[in-house]
Design a protein around this motif. Structure first.
Motif, PDB file in Angstrom:
ATOM      1  N   THR A   1      13.897   6.539  -1.940  1.00 22.17           N
ATOM      2  CA  THR A   1      13.939   5.104  -1.740  1.00 22.17           C
ATOM      3  C   THR A   1      14.332   4.827  -0.298  1.00 22.17           C
ATOM      4  OG1 THR A   1      14.835   3.009  -2.577  1.00 22.17           O
ATOM      5  CG2 THR A   1      16.364   4.843  -2.418  1.00 22.17           C
ATOM      6  N   GLY A   2      13.837   3.728   0.237  1.00 21.97           N
ATOM      7  CA  GLY A   2      14.129   3.360   1.617  1.00 21.97           C
ATOM      8  C   GLY A   2      13.170   2.300   2.105  1.00 21.97           C
ATOM      9  N   VAL A   3      13.147   2.101   3.415  1.00 22.46           N
ATOM     10  CA  VAL A   3      12.304   1.088   4.046  1.00 22.46           C
ATOM     11  C   VAL A   3      11.142   1.772   4.738  1.00 22.46           C
ATOM     12  CG1 VAL A   3      12.204  -0.742   5.770  1.00 22.46           C
ATOM     13  CG2 VAL A   3      14.264  -0.456   4.381  1.00 22.46           C
ATOM     14  N   LEU A   4       9.919   1.257   4.503  1.00 29.01           N
ATOM     15  CA  LEU A   4       8.713   1.789   5.125  1.00 29.01           C
ATOM     16  C   LEU A   4       7.959   0.677   5.831  1.00 29.01           C
ATOM     17  CD1 LEU A   4       7.136   4.074   2.360  1.00 29.01           C
ATOM     18  CD2 LEU A   4       8.439   4.791   4.353  1.00 29.01           C
ATOM     19  N   ASN A   5       7.277   1.038   6.930  1.00 30.54           N
ATOM     20  CA  ASN A   5       6.307   0.140   7.543  1.00 30.54           C
ATOM     21  C   ASN A   5       4.955   0.463   6.921  1.00 30.54           C
ATOM     22  OD1 ASN A   5       4.703  -1.489   9.089  1.00 30.54           O
ATOM     23  ND2 ASN A   5       5.027  -0.358  11.011  1.00 30.54           N
ATOM     24  N   ILE A   6       4.485  -0.386   6.033  1.00 31.94           N
ATOM     25  CA  ILE A   6       3.216  -0.126   5.349  1.00 31.94           C
ATOM     26  C   ILE A   6       2.051  -0.842   6.031  1.00 31.94           C
ATOM     27  CG2 ILE A   6       4.361   0.274   3.151  1.00 31.94           C
ATOM     28  CD1 ILE A   6       3.585  -2.537   2.302  1.00 31.94           C
ATOM     29  N   GLY A   7       2.314  -1.399   7.230  1.00 33.16           N
ATOM     30  CA  GLY A   7       1.246  -2.052   7.987  1.00 33.16           C
ATOM     31  C   GLY A   7       0.882  -1.249   9.215  1.00 33.16           C
TER      32      GLY A   7
ATOM     33  N   PRO B   1       0.971  -1.009  13.749  1.00 36.30           N
ATOM     34  CA  PRO B   1       1.890  -1.372  14.817  1.00 36.30           C
ATOM     35  C   PRO B   1       1.741  -2.824  15.267  1.00 36.30           C
ATOM     36  CG  PRO B   1       0.899   0.756  15.266  1.00 36.30           C
ATOM     37  CD  PRO B   1       0.173   0.188  14.090  1.00 36.30           C
ATOM     38  N   ASP B   2       0.490  -3.332  15.274  1.00 34.67           N
ATOM     39  CA  ASP B   2       0.286  -4.711  15.704  1.00 34.67           C
ATOM     40  C   ASP B   2       0.367  -5.701  14.536  1.00 34.67           C
ATOM     41  OD1 ASP B   2      -1.937  -3.809  14.443  1.00 34.67           O
ATOM     42  OD2 ASP B   2      -3.377  -4.524  15.932  1.00 34.67           O
ATOM     43  N   ASP B   3       0.640  -5.204  13.365  1.00 31.74           N
ATOM     44  CA  ASP B   3       0.745  -6.072  12.181  1.00 31.74           C
ATOM     45  C   ASP B   3       1.735  -5.429  11.215  1.00 31.74           C
ATOM     46  OD1 ASP B   3       0.383  -8.050  10.322  1.00 31.74           O
ATOM     47  OD2 ASP B   3      -1.470  -7.193   9.511  1.00 31.74           O
ATOM     48  N   ARG B   4       3.009  -5.428  11.604  1.00 24.68           N
ATOM     49  CA  ARG B   4       4.028  -4.750  10.819  1.00 24.68           C
ATOM     50  C   ARG B   4       4.186  -5.411   9.446  1.00 24.68           C
ATOM     51  NH1 ARG B   4       6.397  -5.334  15.876  1.00 24.68           N
ATOM     52  NH2 ARG B   4       6.687  -3.401  17.048  1.00 24.68           N
ATOM     53  N   MET B   5       4.420  -4.573   8.450  1.00 29.14           N
ATOM     54  CA  MET B   5       4.685  -5.062   7.107  1.00 29.14           C
ATOM     55  C   MET B   5       5.723  -4.120   6.490  1.00 29.14           C
ATOM     56  SD  MET B   5       2.166  -5.567   3.799  1.00 29.14           S
ATOM     57  CE  MET B   5       1.002  -6.567   4.733  1.00 29.14           C
ATOM     58  N   TYR B   6       6.984  -4.536   6.554  1.00 32.79           N
ATOM     59  CA  TYR B   6       8.058  -3.694   6.052  1.00 32.79           C
ATOM     60  C   TYR B   6       8.267  -3.952   4.569  1.00 32.79           C
ATOM     61  CZ  TYR B   6       9.170  -2.533  10.870  1.00 32.79           C
ATOM     62  OH  TYR B   6       9.098  -2.078  12.159  1.00 32.79           O
ATOM     63  N   ALA B   7       8.481  -2.873   3.831  1.00 36.85           N
ATOM     64  CA  ALA B   7       8.678  -2.979   2.390  1.00 36.85           C
ATOM     65  C   ALA B   7       9.788  -2.031   1.967  1.00 36.85           C
ATOM     66  CB  ALA B   7       7.389  -2.642   1.635  1.00 36.85           C
ATOM     67  N   TRP B   8      10.533  -2.478   0.958  1.00 43.74           N
ATOM     68  CA  TRP B   8      11.483  -1.573   0.330  1.00 43.74           C
ATOM     69  C   TRP B   8      10.711  -0.744  -0.680  1.00 43.74           C
ATOM     70  CZ3 TRP B   8      16.363  -0.429   1.631  1.00 43.74           C
ATOM     71  CH2 TRP B   8      17.052   0.434   0.776  1.00 43.74           C
ATOM     72  N   ASN B   9      10.737   0.559  -0.474  1.00 40.80           N
ATOM     73  CA  ASN B   9       9.909   1.463  -1.261  1.00 40.80           C
ATOM     74  C   ASN B   9      10.779   2.333  -2.161  1.00 40.80           C
ATOM     75  OD1 ASN B   9       9.024   4.614  -1.072  1.00 40.80           O
ATOM     76  ND2 ASN B   9       7.262   3.326  -1.569  1.00 40.80           N
ATOM     77  N   GLY B  10      10.326   2.564  -3.350  1.00 37.05           N
ATOM     78  CA  GLY B  10      10.990   3.485  -4.256  1.00 37.05           C
ATOM     79  C   GLY B  10       9.964   4.227  -5.079  1.00 37.05           C
TER      80      GLY B  10
END
Length: 634
Positions: free
Chosen positions: A506-512, A514-523
């Protein structure tokens, strides 16, 4: 005028009064004042050893000191936990006081403190040593003659033991070195329910939700637990403590009995608290300085080794390791015979005419050991297994010859000789058709591509792992990922051993992008099986689920089942990992596929170069990431 009898009684009373007042059991007011003045002049509360005895550590904020012992019974001053000077004064007053009697007196409750004050203040001139029956009986029963630091290897199926564990073995002065069955184990552990949910246990352990306690139990109970029930190899390190140092260790251990402290997985854990006891034994070593943030058991063993406290080292293989060694020395046909005899629901096969006496001896022995392993693994007594075990012992006893097993070799790398458990990395790569510079930091502990020497095979435990990237062209600083927890256990199965493989993170990922960041809490979590098709090769198949939570997703979340294939290859001087993962997200989110390859080359114990390639299909777009990093372990 007094009669002769009255005069004699009067003289006797005066004599008793003089003896009581003048005796060293109760210091006079002038003597006590003089001692307090000596304490003040010397500022003895600032002495390092006094802080060691009180478990005082510098405050993170401010210039004061606070004890890591949380039990009020450990302190004689009302504010003793945060006031070393007041605690020293209260301890001195209690040592000088004639009350209470017996084992409740401060000399009996705190023998290590008393011994130190005797050396600093010449207390023998003023205070007689008390008779402490309970403490004396305890010391006689244990009869400490030597001390061994014991390291049971990591046990992935218990959150508290994923990093391994340490305890002290106290050997009687008259025991044989190779038969420590009469020894005692000094252990520090969280006081938690044995059947507590693993996630609850992990959460409470991370934030000090358990009281930790010292205990002394027969050593054979611990050996049975680690070697047999949990199939953990054990390393034993004989310490070169002198008799005086062992005496101080035992005295301070008595002071800590029944005392509680908040237990934390990362710092105030089993290994850290044992170091405090060793510092009380040898007052000229500093073992705790490097463990202000985390205390990994292997690192604490390394610290004891670096201080020159280890005289000898011994490896004690678990029952499972010994069984695997025996099976490895048998033919495939003989192993098949062990499986048939181990099936207690089928009649015992007659092997008299099909095998040589040596083969039969090995088959009977290995079948017996296999049945014992199954009993320990399952934790239950099956009558059919007991009966078959007796049959195997009886058959083996009729063969008067040695089984000629090759001894199980000691691993070439001990736990304290593995790579450092913290890692920092710098590198460069190219992703989304744009170059970047990278920085990684991982406080703990080990991953599947790190050098496995000294660590549990097929294990990965990453905590608070950071991966940041800087794209010079766009001047973008990106958090690629921050893994709070990332744990993998890939244990190969075969006909005899059938462990499950599993993964959770579990943690934080950038699923987007570099020019369109989309941070999500992932588990994610998954389970499956692993096999070893060849030497140095492990293949795993896992199935589970993934959850992403982000306000930038269409419905603020996405969830879906996942499948993953993992291949590991160990080769001389390095390791590689190939993984393929697919996730079918819903609602209204395209499926995602990822192919990832990593390869590490070990330059030395604490340096490695790692190459990586990732092909990622997400949000109906494909991207590739090629990278190289230099890792430093410390």
């Amino acid at each position: 005028m007094y009669s002769p009898l009255q005069s004699m009684m009067r003289f006797a009373l005066v004599l008793v009064f003089v003896l009581v007042v003048a005796a060293p059991g109760a210091a006079s007011g002038a003597d006590a004042t003089s001692l307090r003045e000596i304490v003040r002049q010397k500022q003895l509360w600032t002495a390092r050893y006094w802080r060691v005895l009180g478990h005082y550590r510098p405050d993170r904020l401010g210039a004061g000191y606070t004890s890591e012992i949380d039990d009020p019974a450990f302190f004689l001053a009302a504010d003793g936990k945060g006031n070393p000077a007041a605690e020293l004064q209260a301890t001195l007053d209690a040592m000088l006081s004639p009350l209470p009697e017996g084992d409740r007196h401060a000399q009996c409750r705190f023998p290590a403190r008393y011994q130190w004050l005797r050396e600093q203040l010449d207390l023998d001139r003023l205070v007689a040593a008390r008779d402490c029956p309970e403490y004396g009986t305890w010391r006689t029963t244990i009869n400490a003659g030597s001390v061994t630091l014991v390291f049971p290897a990591a046990y992935m199926n218990a959150p508290s033991s994923m990093f391994g564990h340490t305890l002290l073995r106290i050997d009687p002065a008259d025991s044989r070195k190779d038969t420590p069955l009469t020894s005692y184990a000094l252990n520090y552990a969280a006081n938690a329910l044995p059947d507590m949910n693993g996630l609850v246990y992990s959460y409470k352990g991370l934030f000090g939700g358990f009281p930790g306690e010292f205990s002394i139990v027969p050593y054979y109970e611990k050996i049975a637990q680690y070697n047999d029930m949990e199939s953990r190899d054990v390393w034993e390190y004989t310490l070169n403590l002198t008799p005086a140092e062992i005496d101080r260790l035992m005295a301070h251990t008595w002071e800590l009995r029944d005392m509680q402290s908040d237990y934390f997985f990362f710092d105030e854990n089993c290994s850290y608290m044992l170091l405090t006891v060793l510092e009380a034994a040898r007052d000229d070593v500093s073992l705790l300085e490097a463990f202000a943030v985390k205390a990994i058991p292997a690192d604490t063993v390394r610290a004891v080794h670096d201080q020159g406290m280890i005289a000898d080292r011994r490896f004690r293989a678990s029952s499972a390791s010994r069984l695997m060694s025996q099976l490895g020395q048998m033919t495939q046909a003989d192993r098949a015979q062990v499986l048939r005899l181990g099936d207690v629901n089928a009649p015992a096969a007659d092997i008299e005419s099909q095998h040589t006496p040596l083969q039969r001896a090995r088959i009977y022995e290995t079948t017996y050991d296999y049945l014992r392993y199954l009993a320990s693994r399952d934790g239950e007594r099956v009558p059919q297994r007991v009966r078959r075990s007796y049959e195997m012992l009886a058959a083996r006893s009729r063969l008067a010859l040695d089984s000629e097993w090759q001894p199980l070799p000691t691993p070439r790398v001990a736990p304290e000789e593995g790579h450092g458990t913290s890692r920092i990395g710098i590198g460069a790569g190219r992703a989304f058709d744009d170059g970047y510079l990278s920085f990684q930091y991982r406080p703990a502990f080990h991953d599947l591509v790190d050098d496995p020497a000294g660590f549990a095979p097929g294990s990965q435990i990453n905590f608070f792992a950071l991966d940041a990237r800087y794209f010079p062209d766009g001047r973008n600083l990106e958090l690629a990922s921050f893994r709070l927890i990332d744990i993998v256990s890939l244990s190969p199965r075969d006909a005899f051993f059938r462990p499950w493989s599993w993964q959770t993170e579990t943690g934080v990922l950038n699923i987007g992008r570099p020019d369109d960041r989309m941070y999500a809490w992932n588990g994610s979590a998954s389970g499956g099986v692993s096999y070893r098709p060849g030497r140095g090769i492990t293949v795993s198949a896992l199935a589970g689920g993934v959850l992403d939570v982000s306000g930038e997703l269409e419905r603020d979340y996405r969830v879906g089942p996942s499948v993953e294939m993992i291949g590991l290859l160990r080769f001389r001087g390095g390791s590689s990992k190939l993984s393929i993962k697919a996730v079918e997200y819903f609602p209204d989110t395209p499926d995602e596929y990822r192919l990832q390859y990593e390869q590490a080359h070990y330059l030395d114990r604490d340096h490695a170069i790692r190459f990586g390639f990732t092909h990622h299909r997400r949000f109906r777009q494909s991207d590739r990431d090629i990278r190289i990093n230099l890792h430093r372990y410390f």
